[in-house]
Scaffold this motif. Structure first.
Motif, PDB file in Angstrom:
ATOM      1  N   GLY A  28       1.116 -15.052   9.830  1.00  0.00           N
ATOM      2  CA  GLY A  28       2.388 -15.440  10.083  1.00  0.00           C
ATOM      3  C   GLY A  28       3.058 -14.648   9.064  1.00  0.00           C
ATOM      4  N   VAL A  29       2.394 -12.924   9.608  1.00  0.00           N
ATOM      5  CA  VAL A  29       2.675 -11.491   9.109  1.00  0.00           C
ATOM      6  C   VAL A  29       3.348 -10.997  10.528  1.00  0.00           C
ATOM      7  CG1 VAL A  29       2.655  -9.304   8.090  1.00  0.00           C
ATOM      8  CG2 VAL A  29       2.126 -11.667   7.233  1.00  0.00           C
ATOM      9  N   PHE A  30       2.686 -11.016  11.355  1.00  0.00           N
ATOM     10  CA  PHE A  30       2.647 -10.330  12.489  1.00  0.00           C
ATOM     11  C   PHE A  30       2.735 -11.240  13.606  1.00  0.00           C
ATOM     12  CE2 PHE A  30       0.292  -7.141  10.170  1.00  0.00           C
ATOM     13  CZ  PHE A  30       1.285  -6.046  10.212  1.00  0.00           C
ATOM     14  N   ALA A  31       3.937 -11.063  14.115  1.00  0.00           N
ATOM     15  CA  ALA A  31       4.159 -11.784  14.928  1.00  0.00           C
ATOM     16  C   ALA A  31       3.837 -11.275  16.545  1.00  0.00           C
ATOM     17  CB  ALA A  31       5.786 -12.079  15.688  1.00  0.00           C
ATOM     18  N   ARG A  32       3.444 -12.142  18.127  1.00  0.00           N
ATOM     19  CA  ARG A  32       2.885 -11.852  18.947  1.00  0.00           C
ATOM     20  C   ARG A  32       3.643 -11.733  19.696  1.00  0.00           C
ATOM     21  NH1 ARG A  32      -3.358 -11.559  20.607  1.00  0.00           N
ATOM     22  NH2 ARG A  32      -3.250 -11.482  22.764  1.00  0.00           N
ATOM     23  N   MET A  33       4.766 -10.669  20.297  1.00  0.00           N
ATOM     24  CA  MET A  33       5.508 -10.951  20.804  1.00  0.00           C
ATOM     25  C   MET A  33       5.386 -11.400  23.320  1.00  0.00           C
ATOM     26  SD  MET A  33       8.444  -8.555  19.036  1.00  0.00           S
ATOM     27  CE  MET A  33       7.777  -7.037  19.260  1.00  0.00           C
ATOM     28  N   ALA A  34       4.861 -10.230  22.708  1.00  0.00           N
ATOM     29  CA  ALA A  34       4.248 -10.169  24.547  1.00  0.00           C
ATOM     30  C   ALA A  34       2.940  -9.809  24.998  1.00  0.00           C
ATOM     31  CB  ALA A  34       4.865  -9.451  25.088  1.00  0.00           C
ATOM     32  N   GLU A  35       2.203 -10.706  26.058  1.00  0.00           N
ATOM     33  CA  GLU A  35       1.231  -9.831  26.563  1.00  0.00           C
ATOM     34  C   GLU A  35       1.349  -9.073  27.307  1.00  0.00           C
ATOM     35  OE1 GLU A  35      -1.516 -11.819  25.530  1.00  0.00           O
ATOM     36  OE2 GLU A  35      -0.381 -13.014  24.932  1.00  0.00           O
ATOM     37  N   GLY A  44       5.940  -6.976  12.589  1.00  0.00           N
ATOM     38  CA  GLY A  44       5.819  -7.806  11.283  1.00  0.00           C
ATOM     39  C   GLY A  44       6.053  -6.116  10.434  1.00  0.00           C
ATOM     40  N   GLY A  45       6.167  -7.494   8.973  1.00  0.00           N
ATOM     41  CA  GLY A  45       6.477  -6.245   7.906  1.00  0.00           C
ATOM     42  C   GLY A  45       5.063  -6.446   6.416  1.00  0.00           C
ATOM     43  N   PHE A  46       5.723  -5.223   6.001  1.00  0.00           N
ATOM     44  CA  PHE A  46       4.446  -5.390   4.550  1.00  0.00           C
ATOM     45  C   PHE A  46       4.643  -4.252   4.095  1.00  0.00           C
ATOM     46  CE2 PHE A  46       2.044  -3.021   7.455  1.00  0.00           C
ATOM     47  CZ  PHE A  46       1.337  -1.697   6.802  1.00  0.00           C
ATOM     48  N   SER A  47       4.300  -4.364   2.814  1.00  0.00           N
ATOM     49  CA  SER A  47       4.145  -3.487   1.856  1.00  0.00           C
ATOM     50  C   SER A  47       3.547  -3.610   1.061  1.00  0.00           C
ATOM     51  CB  SER A  47       5.076  -3.414   0.311  1.00  0.00           C
ATOM     52  OG  SER A  47       4.768  -4.722  -0.322  1.00  0.00           O
ATOM     53  N   GLY A  48       1.783  -2.523   0.989  1.00  0.00           N
ATOM     54  CA  GLY A  48       0.670  -1.401   0.754  1.00  0.00           C
ATOM     55  C   GLY A  48      -0.280  -1.112   1.647  1.00  0.00           C
ATOM     56  N   VAL A  49      -1.103  -1.508   1.793  1.00  0.00           N
ATOM     57  CA  VAL A  49      -2.077  -1.128   1.782  1.00  0.00           C
ATOM     58  C   VAL A  49      -2.933  -1.949   3.085  1.00  0.00           C
ATOM     59  CG1 VAL A  49      -4.336   0.633   2.303  1.00  0.00           C
ATOM     60  CG2 VAL A  49      -2.770   1.089  -0.100  1.00  0.00           C
ATOM     61  N   SER A  50      -3.412  -1.427   3.997  1.00  0.00           N
ATOM     62  CA  SER A  50      -3.734  -2.788   4.902  1.00  0.00           C
ATOM     63  C   SER A  50      -5.272  -2.616   5.458  1.00  0.00           C
ATOM     64  CB  SER A  50      -3.519  -1.678   6.895  1.00  0.00           C
ATOM     65  OG  SER A  50      -4.346  -1.007   7.220  1.00  0.00           O
ATOM     66  N   GLN A  51      -5.559  -2.899   6.059  1.00  0.00           N
ATOM     67  CA  GLN A  51      -7.935  -3.158   6.382  1.00  0.00           C
ATOM     68  C   GLN A  51      -7.668  -1.467   6.888  1.00  0.00           C
ATOM     69  OE1 GLN A  51      -8.152  -6.228   8.451  1.00  0.00           O
ATOM     70  NE2 GLN A  51      -9.493  -7.190   6.745  1.00  0.00           N
ATOM     71  N   TRP A  52      -8.964  -1.072   7.263  1.00  0.00           N
ATOM     72  CA  TRP A  52      -9.071   0.106   8.151  1.00  0.00           C
ATOM     73  C   TRP A  52      -9.058  -1.034   9.493  1.00  0.00           C
ATOM     74  CZ3 TRP A  52      -9.203   5.247   7.996  1.00  0.00           C
ATOM     75  CH2 TRP A  52      -9.081   5.657   6.580  1.00  0.00           C
ATOM     76  N   GLU A  53      -9.060  -0.408  10.870  1.00  0.00           N
ATOM     77  CA  GLU A  53      -8.537  -1.377  12.242  1.00  0.00           C
ATOM     78  C   GLU A  53      -9.196   0.123  12.786  1.00  0.00           C
ATOM     79  OE1 GLU A  53      -4.648  -1.716  14.183  1.00  0.00           O
ATOM     80  OE2 GLU A  53      -5.550  -3.195  11.871  1.00  0.00           O
ATOM     81  N   ARG A  54      -9.721   0.019  14.365  1.00  0.00           N
ATOM     82  CA  ARG A  54     -10.019   0.409  15.656  1.00  0.00           C
ATOM     83  C   ARG A  54      -9.349  -0.291  16.696  1.00  0.00           C
ATOM     84  NH1 ARG A  54     -16.238   2.951  15.684  1.00  0.00           N
ATOM     85  NH2 ARG A  54     -17.172   0.350  15.740  1.00  0.00           N
TER      86      ARG A  54
END
Length: 129
Positions: A28-35, A44-54
């Motif tokens: 519910g934080v990140f909207a999938r706006m378009a393919e 989307g928006g947040f404060s703090g630290v994300s996971q590592w991703e690639r």
């Protein structure tokens, strides 16, 4: 037919994730706006630290819509780059590069993200692949 997306209207329906950690549920934080190609455009928006991703299948485009973030990138050999990004800036994350977002004061971002995305909750990404 061309799609037109009102980013502000999309974001108005998303929850802002306060105090994100690498273990946070981002539903519910990140909207999938378009393919887009083999992925999608998200916001989307947040404060703090994300996971590592690639993203093993392509580069990710990250645009800062509001606030600021430190983007840390690390390749498979352990080489690290840190970018301080603010509203109006764009960064292109190279294909297959581990990256993590640090936004203590909050950030709203839009990304063009190839799929699949690999996430890890480890404190550090693997050094060798």
């Amino acid at each position: 037919m061309t799609d037109v997306i009102d980013i502000e209207a999309v974001l108005a329906n998303q929850k802002f994730l306060e105090g994100r950690t690498r273990f946070s549920d981002t539903t519910g934080v990140f909207a999938r706006m378009a393919e887009y190609r083999d992925g999608a455009v998200f916001a989307g928006g947040f404060s703090g630290v994300s996971q590592w991703e690639r993203h093993p299948n392509g580069e990710e485009i990250v645009q800062i819509l509001k606030g600021s973030v430190t983007l840390t990138l690390r390749d498979g050999a352990g080489n690290e780059e840190t970018l301080d990004l603010a509203q109006g800036m764009i960064a292109i994350v190279p294909q297959n590069t581990w990256h993590q977002f640090h936004a203590p004061d909050g950030v709203t971002i839009m990304t063009t993200t190839p799929q699949p995305t690999e996430h890890i909750t480890d404190e550090e990404p693997p050094v060798a692949d």
